[in-house]
Design an enzyme around this catalytic site. Structure first.
Site, mmCIF file in Angstrom:
data_model
loop_
_atom_site.group_PDB
_atom_site.id
_atom_site.type_symbol
_atom_site.label_atom_id
_atom_site.label_comp_id
_atom_site.label_asym_id
_atom_site.label_seq_id
_atom_site.Cartn_x
_atom_site.Cartn_y
_atom_site.Cartn_z
ATOM 1 N N LEU A 101 0.862 -1.179 0.000
ATOM 2 C CA LEU A 101 0.000 0.000 0.000
ATOM 3 C C LEU A 101 0.896 1.226 0.000
ATOM 4 C CD1 LEU A 101 -2.755 -0.923 2.640
ATOM 5 C CD2 LEU A 101 -2.982 -0.916 0.154
ATOM 6 N N ASP A 102 0.485 2.267 -0.705
ATOM 7 C CA ASP A 102 1.255 3.503 -0.730
ATOM 8 C C ASP A 102 1.388 4.080 0.677
ATOM 9 O OD1 ASP A 102 1.374 3.278 -3.470
ATOM 10 O OD2 ASP A 102 -0.272 4.688 -3.839
ATOM 11 N N LYS A 103 2.353 4.946 0.846
ATOM 12 C CA LYS A 103 2.605 5.560 2.150
ATOM 13 C C LYS A 103 1.357 6.239 2.703
ATOM 14 C CE LYS A 103 5.612 8.961 4.445
ATOM 15 N NZ LYS A 103 6.736 9.919 4.269
ATOM 16 N N HIS A 211 0.202 2.930 -8.041
ATOM 17 C CA HIS A 211 -0.744 4.046 -7.827
ATOM 18 C C HIS A 211 -1.992 3.903 -8.711
ATOM 19 C CE1 HIS A 211 2.580 5.750 -5.671
ATOM 20 N NE2 HIS A 211 3.249 6.097 -6.750
#
Length: 260
Positions: A101-103, A211
């Site tokens: 998962l992205d930051k 993303h």
């Protein structure tokens, strides 16, 4: 059980890494150096050593983790804190995150030492669905929904995405929903009148491009300001887990996420 599988499920490392250890002569079985990863052993009676130390068989582990924003999905990072910082009191040798998962993305993240489990979920041909809840600046009309539902181009030289499923839950002006949006500060909002269109809903995809959700919504004119993964396959995030908390998956949940 294969020797490399035994070591991978005993917190020594991922399957690919332990095969290297074996081939380099770092592993003994009943006192003999073994260099063949596929050799069959009895995990109950055979004595396995790695670098001269006996290896205790721990078995497969599967964690559900509620990832908070601001943490990197990685084992370590030179600058940022990572999701593994929440497992300080747990033996995480050999355990890895399934996907990432992205930051700035929250929600459901799975961690395991089972490479086959990861393969079943992450291999593109498996088409495992992942659902995300989002808040975005902008609006989604019928044409936008049709585009997302048919597949969309996100950038130059990229293939069209696989069809996404979209469920819009809320749509209107920021001033109507500002108290519902879980964001502390939005610099892109019209600070005078709050006349910025916003939309919230669920989007389900079956790919894992970088993303991807943000870029798909951007392609139809929406800027994602909040994103949370709600489910993977048939497994939903346990909402009783606070951000940063984790628990073991049940056997039923493991089978559910594998579609069995």
């Amino acid at each position: 059980m294969r020797l490399d599988k035994f070591l991978a499920e005993s917190d020594i490392g991922r399957r690919k890494k332990v095969r290297t250890y074996i081939k380099e002569g770092m592993v003994k079985v009943n006192g003999d150096v073994i260099t063949e990863p596929a050799i069959e052993i009895n995990e109950s009676s055979d004595v396995v050593e790695y670098l001269g130390k006996a290896v205790a068989y721990t078995g497969k582990v599967y964690y559900m983790f509620n990832k908070p924003r601001g943490y990197i999905t990685a084992r370590k990072d030179a600058i940022n804190k990572t999701v593994f910082d929440f497992f300080d009191n747990v033996n995480m040798n050999g355990v890895f995150h399934v996907g990432r998962l992205d930051k700035d993305t929250e929600g459901l993240l799975l961690l395991t030492n089972d490479g086959d489990f990861e393969h079943q979920l992450m291999y593109p041909q498996k088409h495992v669905e992942k659902t995300y809840f989002f808040w975005a600046l902008g609006s989604l009309d019928e044409q936008d929904r049709e585009q997302l539902g048919q597949g969309i181009y996100m950038g130059k030289d990229e293939m069209i995405t696989k069809p996404a499923k979209l469920e819009v839950q809320k749509s209107g002006m920021y001033k109507e929903f500002k108290h519902e949006m879980p964001i502390d500060n939005l610099c892109n909002i019209d600070s005078n009148h709050y006349n910025q269109s916003v939309v919230a809903g669920y989007i389900t995809i079956s790919e894992g491009r970088k993303h991807q959700v943000k870029r798909m919504l951007k392609a139809v004119g929406c800027y994602v300001v909040y994103l949370k993964r709600a489910s993977i396959g048939g497994l939903f995030l346990d909402e009783s887990l606070k951000k940063g908390q984790h628990r073991f998956l049940t056997e039923v949940e493991i089978q559910k996420v594998l579609g069995k």
